[in-house]
Design a protein around this motif. Structure first.
Motif, PDB file in Angstrom:
ATOM      1  N   SER A 194      21.812 -16.587  30.399  1.00  0.00           N
ATOM      2  CA  SER A 194      22.459 -17.279  29.442  1.00  0.00           C
ATOM      3  C   SER A 194      23.856 -17.767  29.519  1.00  0.00           C
ATOM      4  O   SER A 194      24.769 -18.342  28.831  1.00  0.00           O
ATOM      5  CB  SER A 194      22.639 -16.399  28.159  1.00  0.00           C
ATOM      6  N   HIS A 195      24.482 -17.130  30.785  1.00  0.00           N
ATOM      7  CA  HIS A 195      25.735 -17.141  31.156  1.00  0.00           C
ATOM      8  C   HIS A 195      25.932 -18.448  32.001  1.00  0.00           C
ATOM      9  O   HIS A 195      27.252 -18.804  32.288  1.00  0.00           O
ATOM     10  CB  HIS A 195      26.258 -15.995  31.743  1.00  0.00           C
ATOM     11  N   LEU A 196      25.038 -19.069  32.564  1.00  0.00           N
ATOM     12  CA  LEU A 196      25.126 -20.319  33.589  1.00  0.00           C
ATOM     13  C   LEU A 196      25.268 -21.419  32.562  1.00  0.00           C
ATOM     14  O   LEU A 196      24.613 -21.892  31.814  1.00  0.00           O
ATOM     15  CB  LEU A 196      24.175 -20.412  34.157  1.00  0.00           C
ATOM     16  N   GLY A 197      26.600 -22.098  32.820  1.00  0.00           N
ATOM     17  CA  GLY A 197      26.698 -23.358  32.277  1.00  0.00           C
ATOM     18  C   GLY A 197      26.426 -24.605  33.152  1.00  0.00           C
ATOM     19  O   GLY A 197      25.516 -24.764  33.841  1.00  0.00           O
ATOM     20  N   HIS A 198      27.145 -25.723  33.044  1.00  0.00           N
ATOM     21  CA  HIS A 198      26.795 -26.829  33.681  1.00  0.00           C
ATOM     22  C   HIS A 198      27.822 -27.081  34.727  1.00  0.00           C
ATOM     23  O   HIS A 198      28.907 -26.448  34.846  1.00  0.00           O
ATOM     24  CB  HIS A 198      26.789 -28.279  33.088  1.00  0.00           C
ATOM     25  N   SER A 199      27.776 -28.270  35.630  1.00  0.00           N
ATOM     26  CA  SER A 199      28.686 -28.519  36.703  1.00  0.00           C
ATOM     27  C   SER A 199      30.010 -28.729  36.040  1.00  0.00           C
ATOM     28  O   SER A 199      30.202 -29.127  34.775  1.00  0.00           O
ATOM     29  CB  SER A 199      28.247 -29.747  37.478  1.00  0.00           C
ATOM     30  N   ILE A 212      27.254 -29.061   4.642  1.00  0.00           N
ATOM     31  CA  ILE A 212      26.224 -27.974   4.972  1.00  0.00           C
ATOM     32  C   ILE A 212      26.785 -27.377   6.446  1.00  0.00           C
ATOM     33  O   ILE A 212      26.871 -27.887   7.265  1.00  0.00           O
ATOM     34  CB  ILE A 212      24.867 -28.628   5.031  1.00  0.00           C
ATOM     35  N   PRO A 213      27.095 -26.014   6.145  1.00  0.00           N
ATOM     36  CA  PRO A 213      27.378 -25.383   7.405  1.00  0.00           C
ATOM     37  C   PRO A 213      26.278 -25.190   8.510  1.00  0.00           C
ATOM     38  O   PRO A 213      25.050 -25.372   8.114  1.00  0.00           O
ATOM     39  CB  PRO A 213      27.571 -23.857   7.030  1.00  0.00           C
ATOM     40  N   THR A 214      26.621 -25.146   9.745  1.00  0.00           N
ATOM     41  CA  THR A 214      25.739 -25.342  10.940  1.00  0.00           C
ATOM     42  C   THR A 214      26.028 -24.160  11.932  1.00  0.00           C
ATOM     43  O   THR A 214      27.239 -23.804  12.117  1.00  0.00           O
ATOM     44  CB  THR A 214      25.643 -26.864  11.689  1.00  0.00           C
ATOM     45  N   ILE A 215      24.891 -23.748  12.657  1.00  0.00           N
ATOM     46  CA  ILE A 215      25.042 -22.928  13.640  1.00  0.00           C
ATOM     47  C   ILE A 215      24.440 -23.707  14.871  1.00  0.00           C
ATOM     48  O   ILE A 215      23.436 -23.960  14.766  1.00  0.00           O
ATOM     49  CB  ILE A 215      24.509 -21.471  13.496  1.00  0.00           C
ATOM     50  N   GLY A 216      25.087 -23.543  15.999  1.00  0.00           N
ATOM     51  CA  GLY A 216      24.342 -24.318  17.257  1.00  0.00           C
ATOM     52  C   GLY A 216      24.833 -23.639  18.735  1.00  0.00           C
ATOM     53  O   GLY A 216      25.856 -22.875  18.573  1.00  0.00           O
ATOM     54  N   VAL A 217      23.694 -23.462  19.461  1.00  0.00           N
ATOM     55  CA  VAL A 217      23.923 -23.219  20.718  1.00  0.00           C
ATOM     56  C   VAL A 217      24.874 -24.361  21.588  1.00  0.00           C
ATOM     57  O   VAL A 217      24.069 -25.278  21.918  1.00  0.00           O
ATOM     58  CB  VAL A 217      22.627 -22.922  21.269  1.00  0.00           C
ATOM     59  N   ILE A 218      25.827 -23.882  21.807  1.00  0.00           N
ATOM     60  CA  ILE A 218      26.802 -24.941  22.774  1.00  0.00           C
ATOM     61  C   ILE A 218      26.976 -24.482  24.120  1.00  0.00           C
ATOM     62  O   ILE A 218      27.490 -23.360  24.705  1.00  0.00           O
ATOM     63  CB  ILE A 218      28.226 -24.809  21.864  1.00  0.00           C
ATOM     64  N   ASP A 219      26.476 -25.307  24.984  1.00  0.00           N
ATOM     65  CA  ASP A 219      26.515 -25.200  26.408  1.00  0.00           C
ATOM     66  C   ASP A 219      28.184 -25.877  26.908  1.00  0.00           C
ATOM     67  O   ASP A 219      28.688 -26.302  26.153  1.00  0.00           O
ATOM     68  CB  ASP A 219      25.710 -26.023  27.132  1.00  0.00           C
ATOM     69  N   ILE A 239      27.710 -20.972  19.189  1.00  0.00           N
ATOM     70  CA  ILE A 239      27.176 -19.821  20.019  1.00  0.00           C
ATOM     71  C   ILE A 239      27.389 -20.354  21.600  1.00  0.00           C
ATOM     72  O   ILE A 239      26.127 -21.077  21.808  1.00  0.00           O
ATOM     73  CB  ILE A 239      25.913 -19.310  19.677  1.00  0.00           C
ATOM     74  N   PRO A 240      28.276 -19.979  22.394  1.00  0.00           N
ATOM     75  CA  PRO A 240      28.461 -20.458  23.689  1.00  0.00           C
ATOM     76  C   PRO A 240      27.279 -19.842  24.507  1.00  0.00           C
ATOM     77  O   PRO A 240      27.412 -18.616  24.568  1.00  0.00           O
ATOM     78  CB  PRO A 240      29.858 -20.245  24.001  1.00  0.00           C
ATOM     79  N   ALA A 241      26.144 -20.641  25.025  1.00  0.00           N
ATOM     80  CA  ALA A 241      25.435 -20.024  25.894  1.00  0.00           C
ATOM     81  C   ALA A 241      24.586 -21.307  26.774  1.00  0.00           C
ATOM     82  O   ALA A 241      24.930 -22.378  26.276  1.00  0.00           O
ATOM     83  CB  ALA A 241      24.333 -19.329  24.649  1.00  0.00           C
ATOM     84  N   ASN A 242      23.746 -21.018  27.532  1.00  0.00           N
ATOM     85  CA  ASN A 242      22.870 -21.919  28.098  1.00  0.00           C
ATOM     86  C   ASN A 242      21.808 -22.473  27.483  1.00  0.00           C
ATOM     87  O   ASN A 242      20.850 -21.690  27.095  1.00  0.00           O
ATOM     88  CB  ASN A 242      22.478 -21.232  29.564  1.00  0.00           C
ATOM     89  N   LEU A 262      15.349 -21.366  28.291  1.00  0.00           N
ATOM     90  CA  LEU A 262      14.322 -21.125  27.090  1.00  0.00           C
ATOM     91  C   LEU A 262      14.273 -19.966  26.831  1.00  0.00           C
ATOM     92  O   LEU A 262      14.283 -19.401  25.630  1.00  0.00           O
ATOM     93  CB  LEU A 262      12.882 -21.786  27.746  1.00  0.00           C
ATOM     94  N   ARG A 263      14.350 -18.762  27.744  1.00  0.00           N
ATOM     95  CA  ARG A 263      14.534 -17.546  27.288  1.00  0.00           C
ATOM     96  C   ARG A 263      15.883 -17.232  26.525  1.00  0.00           C
ATOM     97  O   ARG A 263      15.873 -16.445  25.768  1.00  0.00           O
ATOM     98  CB  ARG A 263      14.324 -16.739  28.718  1.00  0.00           C
ATOM     99  N   CYS A 264      16.932 -17.665  27.004  1.00  0.00           N
ATOM    100  CA  CYS A 264      18.184 -17.649  26.055  1.00  0.00           C
ATOM    101  C   CYS A 264      18.021 -18.229  24.792  1.00  0.00           C
ATOM    102  O   CYS A 264      18.358 -17.483  23.801  1.00  0.00           O
ATOM    103  CB  CYS A 264      19.122 -18.207  26.952  1.00  0.00           C
ATOM    104  N   VAL A 265      17.305 -19.398  24.710  1.00  0.00           N
ATOM    105  CA  VAL A 265      17.194 -19.941  23.323  1.00  0.00           C
ATOM    106  C   VAL A 265      16.631 -19.066  22.451  1.00  0.00           C
ATOM    107  O   VAL A 265      16.632 -18.815  21.420  1.00  0.00           O
ATOM    108  CB  VAL A 265      16.828 -21.281  23.485  1.00  0.00           C
ATOM    109  N   GLN A 266      15.169 -18.675  23.153  1.00  0.00           N
ATOM    110  CA  GLN A 266      14.346 -17.624  22.279  1.00  0.00           C
ATOM    111  C   GLN A 266      14.928 -16.431  21.790  1.00  0.00           C
ATOM    112  O   GLN A 266      14.773 -15.909  20.681  1.00  0.00           O
ATOM    113  CB  GLN A 266      12.986 -17.349  23.176  1.00  0.00           C
ATOM    114  N   LEU A 267      15.803 -15.988  22.531  1.00  0.00           N
ATOM    115  CA  LEU A 267      16.620 -14.623  22.426  1.00  0.00           C
ATOM    116  C   LEU A 267      17.347 -14.957  21.078  1.00  0.00           C
ATOM    117  O   LEU A 267      17.487 -14.084  20.194  1.00  0.00           O
ATOM    118  CB  LEU A 267      17.247 -14.190  23.518  1.00  0.00           C
TER     119      LEU A 267
END
Length: 239
Positions: A1-6, A148-155, A167-170, A174-179
């Motif tokens: 979950s800690h790995l981002g992009h280039s 409408i408030p939103t929550i998002g996984v942000i890479d 939510i800053p994450a990878n 798929l495992r990170c998103v499922q968690l």
């Protein structure tokens, strides 16, 4: 979950979430991820405790199981196919035929309001949880327009200002998103439990829906605590 992009793909707005750089790839701070996830859990729990509708969205391959399970746990709705543009802005035309039902404070269906439900406008979610914001920016824009408030996984390549609670994450893991989806689903489940416990004590945590017609006698018999403590919910998740 800690790995981002280039580093060549990063969005400068994510600089406060980045711990460092390793081999040309940004590393997301897990402490920041945990703090933002805890805040998102409090938001989801608060919405479900007040009887709100939480919509879980994940349209990438493999995310459908995560959004379905999270929606089931929190008593919300789910979407794992393409978002139809205008579903919120023009919801009456696009979602006008979606089945709705009236429930009491214990989520028990109350009969006798079928015709009234057909005349009411389509419901809007009280909170949207998006697991892949990059592909659903149209939906996030509609949510922003309608408050409408939103929550998002942000890479590291996404814009954190697209969502209310990032939510800053990878988001490619798929495992990170499922968690993350599972943790938010559990938070919604806890909120539902608190709402039902307060309902047993005679407390209603949401604003009851109002109808012009009187409640049928049969429906009165189905509500143990009496009163006008009914709410409208979607009959089930979409997807």
């Amino acid at each position: 979950s800690h790995l981002g992009h280039s580093t060549s793909l990063w969005n400068p707005a994510n600089s406060r979430y980045i711990f460092g750089i390793r081999q040309g790839i940004h590393i997301i701070s897990l402490d920041v991820t945990a703090a933002h996830l805890r805040r998102a859990c409090r938001v989801v729990s608060g919405v479900t405790e007040r009887g709100g509708i939480v919509l879980f969205v994940g349209t990438r391959k493999g995310q459908h199981r995560a959004v379905v399970n999270a929606a089931k746990m929190s008593g919300g709705c789910h979407l794992f196919e393409r978002w139809t543009p205008g579903s919120i802005t023009n919801g009456h035309q696009i979602l006008g035929r979606c089945r709705m039902k009236v429930v009491d404070e214990f989520d028990r269906p109350i009969p006798g309001y079928e015709n009234e439900c057909l005349e009411r406008p389509s419901l809007k979610p009280d909170l949207v949880v998006c697991l892949n914001p990059l592909e659903n920016w149209v939906m996030l824009h509609e949510c922003s327009l309608h408050g409408i408030p939103t929550i998002g996984v942000i890479d590291t390549d996404a814009n954190p200002t697209w969502v209310t609670y990032p939510i800053p994450a990878n988001d490619d893991s798929l495992r990170c998103v499922q968690l993350i989806a599972g943790v938010l689903g559990r938070a919604g489940q806890e909120g539902q439990k608190r709402r039902l416990e307060r309902a047993r004590k005679g407390e209603v945590t949401y604003q009851p829906a109002e109808f012009e017609s009187k409640k049928p006698d049969k429906a009165k018999d189905d509500v143990k605590t009496g009163g006008d403590r009914e709410a409208i919910h979607h009959a089930g998740g979409s997807g």
